[in-house]
Motif scaffolding. Structure first.
Motif, PDB file in Angstrom:
ATOM      1  N   ARG A   1     -10.087  -2.737   7.044  1.00  0.00           N
ATOM      2  CA  ARG A   1     -10.759  -3.646   7.970  1.00  0.00           C
ATOM      3  C   ARG A   1     -12.244  -3.295   8.005  1.00  0.00           C
ATOM      4  O   ARG A   1     -12.613  -2.117   8.070  1.00  0.00           O
ATOM      5  CB  ARG A   1     -10.157  -3.477   9.365  1.00  0.00           C
TER       6      ARG A   1
ATOM      7  N   ASP B   1      -8.991   2.036   8.723  1.00  0.00           N
ATOM      8  CA  ASP B   1      -7.636   1.919   8.190  1.00  0.00           C
ATOM      9  C   ASP B   1      -6.670   1.387   9.244  1.00  0.00           C
ATOM     10  O   ASP B   1      -7.066   1.042  10.369  1.00  0.00           O
ATOM     11  CB  ASP B   1      -7.156   3.239   7.591  1.00  0.00           C
ATOM     12  N   ARG B   2      -5.396   1.333   8.899  1.00  0.00           N
ATOM     13  CA  ARG B   2      -4.399   0.706   9.771  1.00  0.00           C
ATOM     14  C   ARG B   2      -4.158   1.478  11.060  1.00  0.00           C
ATOM     15  O   ARG B   2      -3.622   0.939  12.011  1.00  0.00           O
ATOM     16  CB  ARG B   2      -3.089   0.549   8.999  1.00  0.00           C
ATOM     17  N   THR B   3      -4.522   2.749  11.087  1.00  0.00           N
ATOM     18  CA  THR B   3      -4.325   3.547  12.304  1.00  0.00           C
ATOM     19  C   THR B   3      -5.503   3.443  13.262  1.00  0.00           C
ATOM     20  O   THR B   3      -5.463   3.994  14.362  1.00  0.00           O
ATOM     21  CB  THR B   3      -4.108   5.034  11.960  1.00  0.00           C
TER      22      THR B   3
END
Length: 287
Positions: free
Chosen positions: A191, A207-209
């Motif tokens: 992102r 990132d996704r976290t």
């Protein structure tokens, strides 16, 4: 390196770094685990990208027709970057790592500057110092974000393809060279957050976290705004990991303390003929 070597190189990388993680594991850290298939697929994609952009910087070592080690590197403008570098654990100690690194360094022979992220492996660190790199200790900022401590952030938006010129300009200002074609890979994997104001500009790949993986900004205020916005999107039940933070980026340590994250020492930033980039957080392999 050829394209058909990439899968074998990924397996060597996963094995070598998992073995290193087990050797250097610190009490209080999550137990090291092998690379997931999702992460392995992203690793292969980035390596294929480097084969397209920098084939002369990507090499493998074979013994008796068996692939036992590899190195990937890239040149962006006047900067040489070591992306990834590993020798199969059973084949270490035979001089293969030195030969691989020499081949990759030859790819950057016309560059003014150099950067690399280094683990705590003593043999690799010795080779980097011998190659002219200064080692700066890295910090790892990690933990679950306390939601009640998140400030209100304004003027941070989702990044788009049209921001590429801004991103490259921020790269040159902070680290001395643009990411150029690497932004395409980063945009596919992560992102992108952007702030672009008269008072300060910057970007962060997240990132996704909710962990910032790459960040560049004109000043501490913009860097902090991007980081807080990234943390606001984190999973309350999943620890964030802001890795590869060099001591010059004190703003990130202060923010981590304010967010109740833990501060650990982890690895090194290797620099040749350049100062520590700031405000800047480098990508693990594309830096």
């Amino acid at each position: 390196m050829r394209r058909e070597d990439v899968a074998a190189c990924e397996r060597i990388s996963s094995s070598a770094f998992h073995e290193l993680d087990l050797r250097t594991h610190q009490r209080g850290w999550p137990e090291p685990s092998p690379r997931s298939e999702d992460r392995a697929a992203r690793w292969r994609g980035r390596t294929e990208h480097l084969l397209d952009t920098d084939p002369d910087g990507c090499w493998v070592a074979e013994v008796d027709d068996e692939l036992v080690g590899f190195v990937t590197s890239l040149v962006r403008e006047l900067m040489w970057i070591l992306a990834s570098y590993a020798v199969r654990p059973a084949s270490q100690g035979r001089g293969l790592g030195r030969v691989l690194l020499e081949a990759a360094l030859h790819h950057g022979r016309g560059c003014l500057r150099g950067m690399l992220n280094a683990s705590a492996d003593p043999q690799a660190l010795r080779r980097y110092v011998q190659a002219g790199f200064e080692l700066h200790p890295h910090l790892l900022l990690t933990g679950r974000v306390e939601r009640s401590l998140l400030p209100e952030v304004r003027h941070v938006r989702e990044g788009v393809e049209a921001d590429r010129d801004l991103l490259d300009s921020l790269d040159r200002r902070t680290r001395g060279a643009a990411h150029g074609p690497d932004h395409g890979v980063l945009m596919r994997e992560l992102r992108l957050l952007v702030t672009d104001r008269a008072s300060g500009s910057g970007y962060a790949y997240v990132d996704r976290t909710g962990s910032p993986v790459v960040l560049a900004a004109t000043g501490r205020k913009a860097a902090a705004a991007l980081t807080w916005e990234a943390l606001a999107g984190s999973d309350p039940d999943t620890p964030v990991r802001i890795a590869h933070v060099s001591p010059a980026n004190a703003w990130a340590v202060e923010l981590a303390v304010a967010a109740r994250l833990d501060v650990w020492s982890s690895g090194f930033l290797g620099l040749r003929r350049m100062k520590e980039p700031t405000p800047y957080i480098p990508h693990p392999t594309l830096l």
